[in-house]
Scaffold this motif. Sequence first.
Motif, PDB file in Angstrom:
ATOM      1  N   ILE A  73       5.184   0.500  42.715  1.00  0.00           N
ATOM      2  CA  ILE A  73       4.586  -0.659  43.374  1.00  0.00           C
ATOM      3  C   ILE A  73       5.726  -1.377  44.088  1.00  0.00           C
ATOM      4  CG2 ILE A  73       3.420  -2.864  43.032  1.00  0.00           C
ATOM      5  CD1 ILE A  73       2.194  -1.647  40.485  1.00  0.00           C
ATOM      6  N   GLN A  74       5.667  -1.413  45.412  1.00  0.00           N
ATOM      7  CA  GLN A  74       6.742  -1.981  46.228  1.00  0.00           C
ATOM      8  C   GLN A  74       6.280  -3.297  46.853  1.00  0.00           C
ATOM      9  OE1 GLN A  74       9.779  -0.280  46.667  1.00  0.00           O
ATOM     10  NE2 GLN A  74      10.437  -2.197  47.530  1.00  0.00           N
ATOM     11  N   PRO A  75       6.874  -4.436  46.455  1.00  0.00           N
ATOM     12  CA  PRO A  75       6.499  -5.709  47.080  1.00  0.00           C
ATOM     13  C   PRO A  75       6.886  -5.722  48.562  1.00  0.00           C
ATOM     14  CG  PRO A  75       7.818  -6.069  45.104  1.00  0.00           C
ATOM     15  CD  PRO A  75       7.853  -4.620  45.393  1.00  0.00           C
ATOM     16  N   ILE A  76       6.056  -6.328  49.390  1.00  0.00           N
ATOM     17  CA  ILE A  76       6.342  -6.467  50.817  1.00  0.00           C
ATOM     18  C   ILE A  76       6.978  -7.836  51.013  1.00  0.00           C
ATOM     19  CG2 ILE A  76       5.334  -6.579  53.123  1.00  0.00           C
ATOM     20  CD1 ILE A  76       3.155  -4.666  52.082  1.00  0.00           C
ATOM     21  N   ALA A  77       8.211  -7.845  51.538  1.00  0.00           N
ATOM     22  CA  ALA A  77       8.985  -9.085  51.677  1.00  0.00           C
ATOM     23  C   ALA A  77       8.233 -10.118  52.516  1.00  0.00           C
ATOM     24  CB  ALA A  77      10.341  -8.795  52.302  1.00  0.00           C
ATOM     25  N   GLY A  78       8.300 -11.346  52.077  1.00  0.00           N
ATOM     26  CA  GLY A  78       7.687 -12.453  52.812  1.00  0.00           C
ATOM     27  C   GLY A  78       6.211 -12.632  52.537  1.00  0.00           C
ATOM     28  N   THR A  79       5.632 -11.781  51.682  1.00  0.00           N
ATOM     29  CA  THR A  79       4.210 -11.889  51.365  1.00  0.00           C
ATOM     30  C   THR A  79       4.016 -11.726  49.863  1.00  0.00           C
ATOM     31  OG1 THR A  79       3.711  -9.521  51.498  1.00  0.00           O
ATOM     32  CG2 THR A  79       3.663 -10.749  53.559  1.00  0.00           C
ATOM     33  N   SER A  80       2.786 -11.842  49.431  1.00  0.00           N
ATOM     34  CA  SER A  80       2.459 -11.545  48.039  1.00  0.00           C
ATOM     35  C   SER A  80       1.746 -10.205  47.951  1.00  0.00           C
ATOM     36  CB  SER A  80       1.599 -12.660  47.449  1.00  0.00           C
ATOM     37  OG  SER A  80       0.406 -12.767  48.186  1.00  0.00           O
ATOM     38  N   PRO A 109       3.793 -10.055  42.728  1.00  0.00           N
ATOM     39  CA  PRO A 109       5.125 -10.634  42.948  1.00  0.00           C
ATOM     40  C   PRO A 109       5.008 -11.986  43.616  1.00  0.00           C
ATOM     41  CG  PRO A 109       4.703  -8.874  44.510  1.00  0.00           C
ATOM     42  CD  PRO A 109       3.551  -8.885  43.547  1.00  0.00           C
ATOM     43  N   LYS A 110       5.937 -12.854  43.281  1.00  0.00           N
ATOM     44  CA  LYS A 110       5.959 -14.158  43.951  1.00  0.00           C
ATOM     45  C   LYS A 110       6.349 -13.952  45.400  1.00  0.00           C
ATOM     46  CE  LYS A 110       6.682 -17.054  40.111  1.00  0.00           C
ATOM     47  NZ  LYS A 110       6.969 -16.987  38.894  1.00  0.00           N
ATOM     48  N   ARG A 111       5.849 -14.812  46.230  1.00  0.00           N
ATOM     49  CA  ARG A 111       6.140 -14.707  47.658  1.00  0.00           C
ATOM     50  C   ARG A 111       7.638 -14.873  47.864  1.00  0.00           C
ATOM     51  NH1 ARG A 111       2.342 -16.568  52.152  1.00  0.00           N
ATOM     52  NH2 ARG A 111       3.555 -15.999  53.957  1.00  0.00           N
ATOM     53  N   MET A 112       8.256 -13.830  48.373  1.00  0.00           N
ATOM     54  CA  MET A 112       9.700 -13.855  48.587  1.00  0.00           C
ATOM     55  C   MET A 112       9.979 -14.307  50.013  1.00  0.00           C
ATOM     56  SD  MET A 112      10.742 -10.300  46.733  1.00  0.00           S
ATOM     57  CE  MET A 112      10.065  -9.345  48.038  1.00  0.00           C
ATOM     58  N   ALA A 113      11.040 -15.045  50.164  1.00  0.00           N
ATOM     59  CA  ALA A 113      11.429 -15.480  51.503  1.00  0.00           C
ATOM     60  C   ALA A 113      12.017 -14.297  52.259  1.00  0.00           C
ATOM     61  CB  ALA A 113      12.448 -16.597  51.416  1.00  0.00           C
ATOM     62  N   ALA A 114      11.589 -14.131  53.474  1.00  0.00           N
ATOM     63  CA  ALA A 114      12.139 -13.064  54.303  1.00  0.00           C
ATOM     64  C   ALA A 114      13.568 -13.426  54.701  1.00  0.00           C
ATOM     65  CB  ALA A 114      11.276 -12.862  55.550  1.00  0.00           C
TER      66      ALA A 114
END
Length: 139
Positions: free
Chosen positions: A70-77, A115-120
């Motif tokens: 499962i790969q989180p997409i940066a800047g999104t949830s 995943p928590k929304r990560m800042a791009a």
Amino acid sequence: MMPRRKPPWLKLLCPQGVNPAHLTARRCGTCHEWVAVDTGGPIEEVYDPGVLDAMDLAVAIILGRRFTRIQPIAGTSLIGLRTPCGTRGIEPDGMYLAAHECFRVPISVKPFKPPKRMAAAKWNGPQLSDGEISAFETA
């Protein structure tokens, strides 16, 4: 054996609408357990909805069970799925889904936590010297 109820967190793993992972929650046609189905390619791949951690991943490798990361997409949830090739792509701190095998106990029943929304990462412009930039502009 009676089929289990739909896990309440399955809607987080398989959201309606925008879903880059192309995961759909439904019951398996053979054993009637809840599964996550990857409908993004020409062949549907079926996964147990429980999330594997490092200890569960070792069990999946020993049992010879296929799995995907499962790969989180940066800047999104949102998430995407990446199938590891050999040892490439396997990390002990990652989250994985094991391939579903009918009438077998799932390796994990741990719930998925998005995943928590990560800042791009911000781009600070070109990392070139002034000489390199002027050489580019004159070319």
